[in-house]
Design an enzyme around this catalytic site. Structure first.
Site, PDB file in Angstrom:
ATOM      1  N   HIS A  88      -5.712  -6.652  -1.427  1.00  0.00           N
ATOM      2  CA  HIS A  88      -4.816  -5.623  -1.237  1.00  0.00           C
ATOM      3  C   HIS A  88      -3.705  -6.429  -0.502  1.00  0.00           C
ATOM      4  O   HIS A  88      -3.502  -7.111   0.498  1.00  0.00           O
ATOM      5  CB  HIS A  88      -5.337  -4.782  -0.026  1.00  0.00           C
ATOM      6  CG  HIS A  88      -4.725  -3.443  -0.116  1.00  0.00           C
ATOM      7  ND1 HIS A  88      -4.262  -2.674  -1.047  1.00  0.00           N
ATOM      8  CD2 HIS A  88      -4.389  -2.707   0.878  1.00  0.00           C
ATOM      9  CE1 HIS A  88      -3.786  -1.222  -0.792  1.00  0.00           C
ATOM     10  NE2 HIS A  88      -3.677  -1.447   0.658  1.00  0.00           N
TER      11      HIS A  88
ATOM     12  N   ASP B  45      -8.063  -5.674  -5.807  1.00  0.00           N
ATOM     13  CA  ASP B  45      -7.776  -4.387  -5.075  1.00  0.00           C
ATOM     14  C   ASP B  45      -8.106  -3.160  -5.728  1.00  0.00           C
ATOM     15  O   ASP B  45      -7.849  -2.852  -6.865  1.00  0.00           O
ATOM     16  CB  ASP B  45      -6.226  -4.660  -4.764  1.00  0.00           C
ATOM     17  CG  ASP B  45      -5.852  -3.359  -4.049  1.00  0.00           C
ATOM     18  OD1 ASP B  45      -6.585  -2.604  -3.198  1.00  0.00           O
ATOM     19  OD2 ASP B  45      -4.556  -3.333  -3.883  1.00  0.00           O
TER      20      ASP B  45
ATOM     21  N   SER C 129       0.958  -1.271   0.029  1.00  0.00           N
ATOM     22  CA  SER C 129      -0.013   0.028  -0.040  1.00  0.00           C
ATOM     23  C   SER C 129       1.127   1.264   0.125  1.00  0.00           C
ATOM     24  O   SER C 129       1.814   1.518  -0.699  1.00  0.00           O
ATOM     25  CB  SER C 129      -1.034  -0.281   1.264  1.00  0.00           C
ATOM     26  OG  SER C 129      -2.082   0.790   1.046  1.00  0.00           O
TER      27      SER C 129
END
Length: 487
Positions: free
Chosen positions: A452, A427, A177
């Site tokens: 994710h 995601d 991320s």
């Protein structure tokens, strides 16, 4: 309905309105009184917690102030001269990321590698000014990605100098991320420190891609599970607005959603819309093929489970109750929560305040929704002027939307090398990721059925073949980078 501004956390977010339909009987599931068995226990990892005396301002010479940066280290499998696996901490308590990055721990023995997790300044315990760190812009001005990368570089250089046998150890940086963005930028900015980077779910292009890329993927994820669920969500926003415009509407929403505090009428729609939208985005991000406890405790493929609450055509109060059940399931799957806090994301370990500041300075990622046929969210334009005014009101600062692409290159990064960008098609952040290889050393890996940063998570019997293959490919590149280091 007014426009909404989102201060999203990368390890969580979203944007999101429409029509109404005939009623269908709906029974609110009483999860509050019926605890469910939670997710399987996450693996535990052994490490030592240490602190490094870090410079507050790496790029100025006016102040010599320092602070304690927390980092976690395990040398259990390490041999002198062997690699250091380094995690570039993102917007939260570093222990959250150490617990959810099983890949590093699992492959470390095969590489005789040391494992390190460094906490990002202004998050967790790494507060440059202690309790005053968020006091005002004067104290917050050192919260930037550039300062954080310099922290990581300084920490590693000093650590390798002071650790016998580590001087020539190659460093492989990992991140997911925002941490994945930092991992890729770390390799770009400090190739003398880092041999290569595994950048998972790293939306480094989110600043320049169409602003509805995130909401489009969330909508697709829900629609792929159930068209009825998708259509109910499209209708929900108008139903919510109609309800709140009636006398007693705020009290009704408070009751249906089991809010801990009564919903105030002022800006009620915007606040509920933003909250529900963010949770839907979170569902898409953590739509893992097994039960997990990242952000919140949920079972395998949670979108499948939540769409069961919206599996028939609903309208009016039944539709409100159905969406309330979706939120209840997110926060109360284990049956331990008595009421819901409006705006909560599910975990206190994510630094919402810090990220809101970063989003108002350099991490300006435009978000919007088309509101069209393929979107289950209300039409919402990206309004930079409105966003900027909100940032000025909250923090007293003006965002600089073009700075990150200028600083790190945007799409023009082919001069760099040794980075793997991995993205799962489930995601929502994949829309802002690098999904096509740019050279033989800037590699894109697509993970079908992956949410994710699934590849960074601990291995699980329920892992799809795509993520198993992705991890094998990542090991190949890591081996290559290690062998090339110093040659």
């Amino acid at each position: 309905m007014t426009k909404l501004i989102f201060f999203y956390v990368l390890s969580a977010v979203s944007v999101f309105v429409c029509t109404s339909v005939e009623s269908a009987a709906f029974k609110y599931p009483d999860l509050w009184m019926s605890p469910r068995s939670g997710p399987r226990e996450e693996p535990t990892y052994n490490y030592t917690t240490k602190y490094y005396t870090q410079i507050v301002d790496h790029f100025g010479f006016f102040t010599n102030a320092t602070f304690r940066e927390r980092y976690l280290v395990s040398s259990q499998h390490w041999s002198p001269g062997k690699p250091i696996f380094f995690y570039a901490g993102n917007e939260g308590d570093i222990t959250l990321f150490s617990e959810n990055t099983g890949l590093m721990w699992e492959i470390a023995p095969d590489f005789d590698a040391m494992v390190m997790f460094a906490e990002h300044r202004y998050y967790g315990e790494s507060l440059p000014f202690g309790n005053d760190s968020f006091k005002d812009p004067q104290h917050l001005q050192y919260l930037t990605s550039e300062q954080a990368l310099a922290d990581f570089a300084a920490l590693l250089v000093d650590f390798k100098k002071s650790t016998p046998g580590a001087a020539n150890s190659p460093v492989i940086v990992f991140g997911g991320s925002y941490g994945g963005m930092l991992a890729s930028w770390f390799r770009m900015k400090y190739p003398n420190v880092v041999a290569g980077a595994i950048a998972s779910s790293a939306p480094i292009l989110q600043f320049i891609v169409p602003c509805d890329s995130f909401t489009q993927v969330v909508s697709r994820d829900f629609r792929d599970v159930s068209e009825t669920c998708f259509q109910n969500m499209k209708r929900f926003w108008q139903t919510l607005n109609d309800t709140l415009n009636k006398q007693g509407g705020a009290d009704k929403v408070t009751q249906f959603f089991r809010l801990c505090k009564p919903l105030a009428s002022a800006n009620a729609y915007d606040r509920v819309e933003g909250w529900v939208s963010n949770i839907l985005g979170n569902y898409a991000m953590i739509d893992y093929p097994y039960s997990a406890n990242f952000l919140t405790s949920l079972p395998a493929y949670p979108i499948n489970k939540t769409c069961a609450f919206l599996d028939k055509q609903l309208s009016g109060d039944d539709l409100l109750k159905g969406v309330a059940a979706v939120l209840n399931f997110y926060f109360n799957y284990t049956g331990s929560v008595k009421c819901l806090t409006l705006g909560s994301q599910g975990t206190p370990k994510l630094g919402d305040s810090g990220w809101s500041y970063q989003a108002c300075t350099e991490m300006v990622m435009p978000m919007c929704s088309s509101g069209g046929h393929d979107s289950m969210f209300p039409a919402s334009k990206w309004d930079f002027d409105l966003f900027s005014k909100s940032c000025q009101k909250q923090w007293g600062i003006v965002p600089r939307p073009s700075w990150i692409p200028l600083q790190y290159g945007g799409r023009n990064i082919t001069a760099h090398s040794n980075i793997v960008f991995s993205n799962g098609n489930l995601d929502p952040w994949s829309g802002g990721g690098v999904t096509t290889s740019l050279s033989d050393s800037l590699i894109a890996i697509l993970i079908e059925g992956g949410a994710h940063h699934l590849d960074l998570r601990p291995s699980n019997p329920a892992d799809p073949p795509s993520v198993i293959s992705a991890r094998l490919a990542e090991r190949v590149y890591i081996t290559k980078w290690i062998n090339e280091w110093g040659n």
